[in-house]
Design an enzyme around this catalytic site. Sequence first.
Site, PDB file in Angstrom:
ATOM      1  N   PRO A   9       5.538 -11.807  -7.016  1.00 11.32           N
ATOM      2  CA  PRO A   9       5.458 -13.256  -6.837  1.00 11.32           C
ATOM      3  C   PRO A   9       4.364 -13.721  -5.876  1.00 11.32           C
ATOM      4  O   PRO A   9       4.146 -13.100  -4.836  1.00 11.32           O
ATOM      5  CB  PRO A   9       6.844 -13.638  -6.295  1.00 11.32           C
ATOM      6  N   ASN A  10       3.724 -14.786  -6.281  1.00 10.31           N
ATOM      7  CA  ASN A  10       2.700 -15.495  -5.489  1.00 10.31           C
ATOM      8  C   ASN A  10       1.357 -14.771  -5.401  1.00 10.31           C
ATOM      9  O   ASN A  10       0.415 -15.303  -4.829  1.00 10.31           O
ATOM     10  CB  ASN A  10       3.225 -15.819  -4.072  1.00 10.31           C
ATOM     11  N   ARG A  17      -3.535 -19.183  -1.385  1.00 11.54           N
ATOM     12  CA  ARG A  17      -2.403 -18.824  -0.536  1.00 11.54           C
ATOM     13  C   ARG A  17      -2.863 -18.191   0.779  1.00 11.54           C
ATOM     14  O   ARG A  17      -3.509 -17.136   0.763  1.00 11.54           O
ATOM     15  CB  ARG A  17      -1.616 -17.793  -1.346  1.00 11.54           C
ATOM     16  N   ASN A  73       2.330  -3.900  -6.170  1.00 12.04           N
ATOM     17  CA  ASN A  73       2.508  -4.746  -4.996  1.00 12.04           C
ATOM     18  C   ASN A  73       3.673  -5.676  -5.357  1.00 12.04           C
ATOM     19  O   ASN A  73       3.463  -6.711  -6.005  1.00 12.04           O
ATOM     20  CB  ASN A  73       1.248  -5.550  -4.693  1.00 12.04           C
ATOM     21  N   ALA A  76       7.023 -10.269  -2.171  1.00 10.73           N
ATOM     22  CA  ALA A  76       8.269 -10.542  -1.440  1.00 10.73           C
ATOM     23  C   ALA A  76       9.431  -9.671  -1.928  1.00 10.73           C
ATOM     24  O   ALA A  76      10.345  -9.352  -1.156  1.00 10.73           O
ATOM     25  CB  ALA A  76       8.633 -12.013  -1.558  1.00 10.73           C
ATOM     26  N   HIS A  79      10.855  -6.482  -0.102  1.00  9.81           N
ATOM     27  CA  HIS A  79      11.809  -6.535   1.002  1.00  9.81           C
ATOM     28  C   HIS A  79      13.228  -6.868   0.549  1.00  9.81           C
ATOM     29  O   HIS A  79      14.111  -7.021   1.381  1.00  9.81           O
ATOM     30  CB  HIS A  79      11.328  -7.577   2.024  1.00  9.81           C
ATOM     31  N   ASP A  86      15.303   0.693  -8.450  1.00 13.77           N
ATOM     32  CA  ASP A  86      16.028   1.450  -9.472  1.00 13.77           C
ATOM     33  C   ASP A  86      15.196   1.622 -10.748  1.00 13.77           C
ATOM     34  O   ASP A  86      15.247   2.679 -11.382  1.00 13.77           O
ATOM     35  CB  ASP A  86      17.363   0.768  -9.804  1.00 13.77           C
ATOM     36  N   GLU A  97       2.747   2.171  -3.691  1.00 14.00           N
ATOM     37  CA  GLU A  97       3.055   0.816  -3.189  1.00 14.00           C
ATOM     38  C   GLU A  97       1.836   0.297  -2.418  1.00 14.00           C
ATOM     39  O   GLU A  97       1.292   1.016  -1.577  1.00 14.00           O
ATOM     40  CB  GLU A  97       4.264   0.920  -2.245  1.00 14.00           C
ATOM     41  N   HIS A  99       0.139  -3.134  -0.266  1.00 17.05           N
ATOM     42  CA  HIS A  99       0.203  -4.474   0.319  1.00 17.05           C
ATOM     43  C   HIS A  99      -1.187  -4.839   0.811  1.00 17.05           C
ATOM     44  O   HIS A  99      -1.833  -4.027   1.485  1.00 17.05           O
ATOM     45  CB  HIS A  99       1.211  -4.531   1.467  1.00 17.05           C
ATOM     46  N   ILE A 100      -1.603  -6.038   0.495  1.00 22.23           N
ATOM     47  CA  ILE A 100      -2.927  -6.512   0.901  1.00 22.23           C
ATOM     48  C   ILE A 100      -2.982  -6.630   2.424  1.00 22.23           C
ATOM     49  O   ILE A 100      -3.943  -6.208   3.061  1.00 22.23           O
ATOM     50  CB  ILE A 100      -3.214  -7.876   0.226  1.00 22.23           C
ATOM     51  N   SER A 101      -1.928  -7.202   2.991  1.00 20.15           N
ATOM     52  CA  SER A 101      -1.862  -7.369   4.451  1.00 20.15           C
ATOM     53  C   SER A 101      -1.199  -6.148   5.080  1.00 20.15           C
ATOM     54  O   SER A 101      -0.586  -5.327   4.385  1.00 20.15           O
ATOM     55  CB  SER A 101      -1.045  -8.622   4.780  1.00 20.15           C
ATOM     56  N   ARG A 106       3.632  -7.493  10.834  1.00 20.30           N
ATOM     57  CA  ARG A 106       4.120  -8.853  10.558  1.00 20.30           C
ATOM     58  C   ARG A 106       5.607  -8.999  10.915  1.00 20.30           C
ATOM     59  O   ARG A 106       6.126  -8.224  11.706  1.00 20.30           O
ATOM     60  CB  ARG A 106       3.790  -9.209   9.099  1.00 20.30           C
ATOM     61  N   ARG A 110       9.780  -8.182   7.034  1.00 20.89           N
ATOM     62  CA  ARG A 110       8.834  -7.459   6.161  1.00 20.89           C
ATOM     63  C   ARG A 110       8.801  -5.961   6.461  1.00 20.89           C
ATOM     64  O   ARG A 110       8.049  -5.211   5.848  1.00 20.89           O
ATOM     65  CB  ARG A 110       7.422  -8.043   6.304  1.00 20.89           C
TER      66      ARG A 110
HETATM   67  C1  DQA Z   1       2.429  -8.644   0.459  1.00 23.94           C
HETATM   68  C2  DQA Z   1       3.260  -8.674   1.741  1.00 23.94           C
HETATM   69  C3  DQA Z   1       4.637  -9.254   1.474  1.00 23.94           C
HETATM   70  O1  DQA Z   1       5.417  -9.254   2.662  1.00 23.94           O
HETATM   71  C4  DQA Z   1       4.513 -10.680   0.986  1.00 23.94           C
HETATM   72  O2  DQA Z   1       5.777 -11.199   0.660  1.00 23.94           O
HETATM   73  C5  DQA Z   1       3.567 -10.811  -0.161  1.00 23.94           C
HETATM   74  C6  DQA Z   1       2.347 -10.018  -0.175  1.00 23.94           C
HETATM   75  C7  DQA Z   1       0.993  -8.161   0.699  1.00 23.94           C
HETATM   76  O3  DQA Z   1       0.324  -7.867  -0.280  1.00 23.94           O
HETATM   77  O4  DQA Z   1       0.529  -8.096   1.857  1.00 23.94           O
HETATM   78  O5  DQA Z   1       3.762 -11.661  -1.018  1.00 23.94           O
HETATM   79  O6  DQA Z   1       3.033  -7.744  -0.446  1.00 23.94           O
END
Ligand code: DQA
Length: 147
Positions: A9-10, A17, A73, A76, A79, A86, A97, A99-101, A106, A110
Amino acid sequence: MKILVINGPNINMLGIREPEIYGKGTYRDLISVVESAAARLGVTAAFFQSNHEGAIVDVIQEAYGNYDGIVINPAAYTHTSVAILDALKSVGIPTVEVHISDVSEREDFRQVSYVRTACIKTIMGEGFAGYIHAMEVLCEERKEEED
Ligand code: DQA
């Protein structure tokens, strides 16, 4: 080697964003970066993004027998989602896995990752390059399996 790149998501809102956290590049830019790297690595990359947990579970299940590796990725859902964990365990496809950040720097909420136990590696804080790194890890893993 066929790799499925799944974003949660997002991630479609990249560029708009929170650019101070996720950068100015868009989701389209991310796809271009990953496609170029895939060509260099000699792998095929397919892309899927959804804001819906069940849709992500469905695409992981459909990957069974069709893909050799997954880069995910879960955003959200990282978490919160036992269902995605599963699904990854069900198909048993080597998964990284991403994560960009740098989530380790954080908020407390998270710091939990449900998917992590189904992944061979977690990459965080490398921006879009983290996805390339993840594909490299999958290629290495594949080479080790073949040896
Ligand atoms: C994220 C980190 C997550 O905590 C967050 O909810 C995201 C992006 C990242 O790519 O850093 O939507 O997965």
